[in-house]
Motif scaffolding. Sequence first.
Motif, PDB file in Angstrom:
ATOM      1  N   GLU A 175       0.832  -1.208   0.000  1.00  9.36           N
ATOM      2  CA  GLU A 175       0.000   0.000   0.000  1.00  9.36           C
ATOM      3  C   GLU A 175       0.862   1.252   0.000  1.00  9.36           C
ATOM      4  N   ALA A 176       1.942   1.235   0.783  1.00 10.98           N
ATOM      5  CA  ALA A 176       2.849   2.390   0.821  1.00 10.98           C
ATOM      6  C   ALA A 176       3.490   2.599  -0.544  1.00 10.98           C
ATOM      7  N   ALA A 177       3.903   1.514  -1.193  1.00 13.89           N
ATOM      8  CA  ALA A 177       4.517   1.617  -2.517  1.00 13.89           C
ATOM      9  C   ALA A 177       3.547   2.226  -3.524  1.00 13.89           C
ATOM     10  N   MET A 178       2.269   1.866  -3.418  1.00 14.77           N
ATOM     11  CA  MET A 178       1.261   2.400  -4.339  1.00 14.77           C
ATOM     12  C   MET A 178       1.033   3.896  -4.121  1.00 14.77           C
ATOM     13  N   GLU A 179       1.324   4.363  -2.905  1.00 12.35           N
ATOM     14  CA  GLU A 179       1.083   5.768  -2.560  1.00 12.35           C
ATOM     15  C   GLU A 179       2.217   6.687  -2.998  1.00 12.35           C
ATOM     16  N   VAL A 180       3.432   6.168  -3.089  1.00 16.31           N
ATOM     17  CA  VAL A 180       4.611   7.001  -3.367  1.00 16.31           C
ATOM     18  C   VAL A 180       4.523   7.593  -4.774  1.00 16.31           C
ATOM     19  N   ARG A 181       4.649   8.913  -4.839  1.00 16.05           N
ATOM     20  CA  ARG A 181       4.623   9.607  -6.126  1.00 16.05           C
ATOM     21  C   ARG A 181       5.816  10.555  -6.191  1.00 16.05           C
ATOM     22  N   THR A 182       6.637  10.356  -7.167  1.00 11.21           N
ATOM     23  CA  THR A 182       7.757  11.255  -7.412  1.00 11.21           C
ATOM     24  C   THR A 182       8.182  11.097  -8.867  1.00 11.21           C
ATOM     25  N   ALA A 183       8.707  12.159  -9.418  1.00 10.96           N
ATOM     26  CA  ALA A 183       9.199  12.091 -10.794  1.00 10.96           C
ATOM     27  C   ALA A 183      10.479  11.257 -10.834  1.00 10.96           C
ATOM     28  N   PRO A 184      10.806  10.672 -11.977  1.00  6.21           N
ATOM     29  CA  PRO A 184      12.098   9.996 -12.110  1.00  6.21           C
ATOM     30  C   PRO A 184      13.234  10.953 -11.712  1.00  6.21           C
ATOM     31  N   PHE A 185      14.309  10.399 -11.196  1.00  6.11           N
ATOM     32  CA  PHE A 185      15.417  11.222 -10.711  1.00  6.11           C
ATOM     33  C   PHE A 185      16.739  10.554 -11.036  1.00  6.11           C
ATOM     34  N   GLU A 186      17.805  11.353 -10.974  1.00  5.85           N
ATOM     35  CA  GLU A 186      19.152  10.870 -11.278  1.00  5.85           C
ATOM     36  C   GLU A 186      19.847  10.389  -9.999  1.00  5.85           C
ATOM     37  N   VAL A 187      20.664   9.354 -10.150  1.00  6.65           N
ATOM     38  CA  VAL A 187      21.594   8.952  -9.097  1.00  6.65           C
ATOM     39  C   VAL A 187      22.985   8.912  -9.717  1.00  6.65           C
ATOM     40  N   ALA A 188      23.987   9.254  -8.921  1.00  2.00           N
ATOM     41  CA  ALA A 188      25.377   9.224  -9.399  1.00  2.00           C
ATOM     42  C   ALA A 188      26.290   8.858  -8.238  1.00  2.00           C
ATOM     43  N   PHE A 189      27.189   7.930  -8.488  1.00  2.00           N
ATOM     44  CA  PHE A 189      28.165   7.470  -7.499  1.00  2.00           C
ATOM     45  C   PHE A 189      29.545   7.928  -7.946  1.00  2.00           C
ATOM     46  N   PHE A 216       9.077   7.571   0.990  1.00  6.38           N
ATOM     47  CA  PHE A 216       8.628   6.193   1.161  1.00  6.38           C
ATOM     48  C   PHE A 216       8.516   5.859   2.653  1.00  6.38           C
ATOM     49  N   CYS A 217       9.500   6.297   3.443  1.00 10.41           N
ATOM     50  CA  CYS A 217       9.486   6.060   4.889  1.00 10.41           C
ATOM     51  C   CYS A 217       8.236   6.660   5.533  1.00 10.41           C
ATOM     52  N   ALA A 218       7.866   7.859   5.106  1.00 14.05           N
ATOM     53  CA  ALA A 218       6.667   8.505   5.656  1.00 14.05           C
ATOM     54  C   ALA A 218       5.429   7.672   5.342  1.00 14.05           C
ATOM     55  N   ALA A 219       5.358   7.125   4.129  1.00 13.21           N
ATOM     56  CA  ALA A 219       4.217   6.278   3.747  1.00 13.21           C
ATOM     57  C   ALA A 219       4.204   4.999   4.577  1.00 13.21           C
ATOM     58  N   LEU A 220       5.362   4.418   4.836  1.00 10.80           N
ATOM     59  CA  LEU A 220       5.437   3.221   5.682  1.00 10.80           C
ATOM     60  C   LEU A 220       5.027   3.536   7.117  1.00 10.80           C
ATOM     61  N   ALA A 221       5.507   4.655   7.640  1.00  8.80           N
ATOM     62  CA  ALA A 221       5.189   5.036   9.020  1.00  8.80           C
ATOM     63  C   ALA A 221       3.688   5.235   9.205  1.00  8.80           C
ATOM     64  N   ARG A 222       3.028   5.794   8.196  1.00  9.43           N
ATOM     65  CA  ARG A 222       1.572   5.979   8.286  1.00  9.43           C
ATOM     66  C   ARG A 222       0.835   4.652   8.366  1.00  9.43           C
ATOM     67  N   ARG A 223       1.494   3.585   7.979  1.00 10.50           N
ATOM     68  CA  ARG A 223       0.889   2.255   8.027  1.00 10.50           C
ATOM     69  C   ARG A 223       1.439   1.421   9.178  1.00 10.50           C
ATOM     70  N   GLY A 224       2.021   2.091  10.159  1.00  9.85           N
ATOM     71  CA  GLY A 224       2.485   1.402  11.356  1.00  9.85           C
ATOM     72  C   GLY A 224       3.814   0.688  11.221  1.00  9.85           C
ATOM     73  N   MET A 225       4.586   1.013  10.186  1.00  9.65           N
ATOM     74  CA  MET A 225       5.856   0.325   9.972  1.00  9.65           C
ATOM     75  C   MET A 225       7.031   1.255  10.294  1.00  9.65           C
ATOM     76  N   ARG A 226       6.957   1.860  11.469  1.00 12.89           N
ATOM     77  CA  ARG A 226       7.982   2.830  11.856  1.00 12.89           C
ATOM     78  C   ARG A 226       9.372   2.199  11.951  1.00 12.89           C
ATOM     79  N   ARG A 227       9.448   0.977  12.441  1.00 12.74           N
ATOM     80  CA  ARG A 227      10.758   0.321  12.597  1.00 12.74           C
ATOM     81  C   ARG A 227      11.455   0.180  11.242  1.00 12.74           C
ATOM     82  N   LEU A 228      10.720  -0.277  10.239  1.00  9.90           N
ATOM     83  CA  LEU A 228      11.298  -0.399   8.896  1.00  9.90           C
ATOM     84  C   LEU A 228      11.647   0.974   8.341  1.00  9.90           C
ATOM     85  N   ALA A 229      10.803   1.958   8.636  1.00  9.46           N
ATOM     86  CA  ALA A 229      10.999   3.304   8.094  1.00  9.46           C
ATOM     87  C   ALA A 229      12.188   4.020   8.713  1.00  9.46           C
ATOM     88  N   THR A 230      12.605   3.619   9.907  1.00  6.88           N
ATOM     89  CA  THR A 230      13.691   4.336  10.577  1.00  6.88           C
ATOM     90  C   THR A 230      15.035   3.612  10.490  1.00  6.88           C
TER      91      THR A 230
END
Length: 193
Positions: free
Chosen positions: A82-96, A129-143
């Motif tokens: 459910e949290a994954a379905m809620e997450v909305r963000t535009a594609p973004f760049e990553v660089a290492f 994503f962490c905020a969406a998880l926390a709203r569903r009671g998954m604070r431990r995973l989110a932190t």
Amino acid sequence: MPQPIVHGLFCFAMDGFGSRCSARLFLAAVPDAGTAARIHLLASALKRAHRFDGRLVAPERLHISLFALGGLPEVQHCAAWEAAMEVRTAPFEVAFDRTASFRGRPGHHPFVLVGEKGLRALQSFRETFCAALARRGMRRLATTNFTPHVTLLYDAREVGEYPVEPIGWTVKEFVLIRSSNGHEHLVRWPLWV
């Protein structure tokens, strides 16, 4: 709302299958095939330069882990879905732009790509994503701590940080992966706003 593209077996199903396959489930960002090949080529050169003996991670297994879901009860799998379905963000760049060894267990140190400035959008995405998880009671995973990285190999030896030419890709989706003998991409969520 776009629906995730489902490939293979879906472990979040409520029929109990999720509890049988959850031990090695995680959510990740995966490089496109061209970038994975470039990362693998870089890893091969660095393996020789550092005189590592460890086996390189195969290109199709390269990824950035976002959340480990293995061992969670099935109800939390559904909450993560459910949290994954809620997450909305535009594609973004990553660089290492650096490599380093993580501590790991004795004789099995991950040698990884890391970065800082090029990973701020990824950090922001994970916080959403962490905020969406926390709203569903998954604070431990989110932190849980998060150090974005791509593991290149595991080796008995450790090395310090080493600068590399920046390498990255545009993250356009995140993926539910089951790891066994290989990586099975079970579900893909496209990024969108």
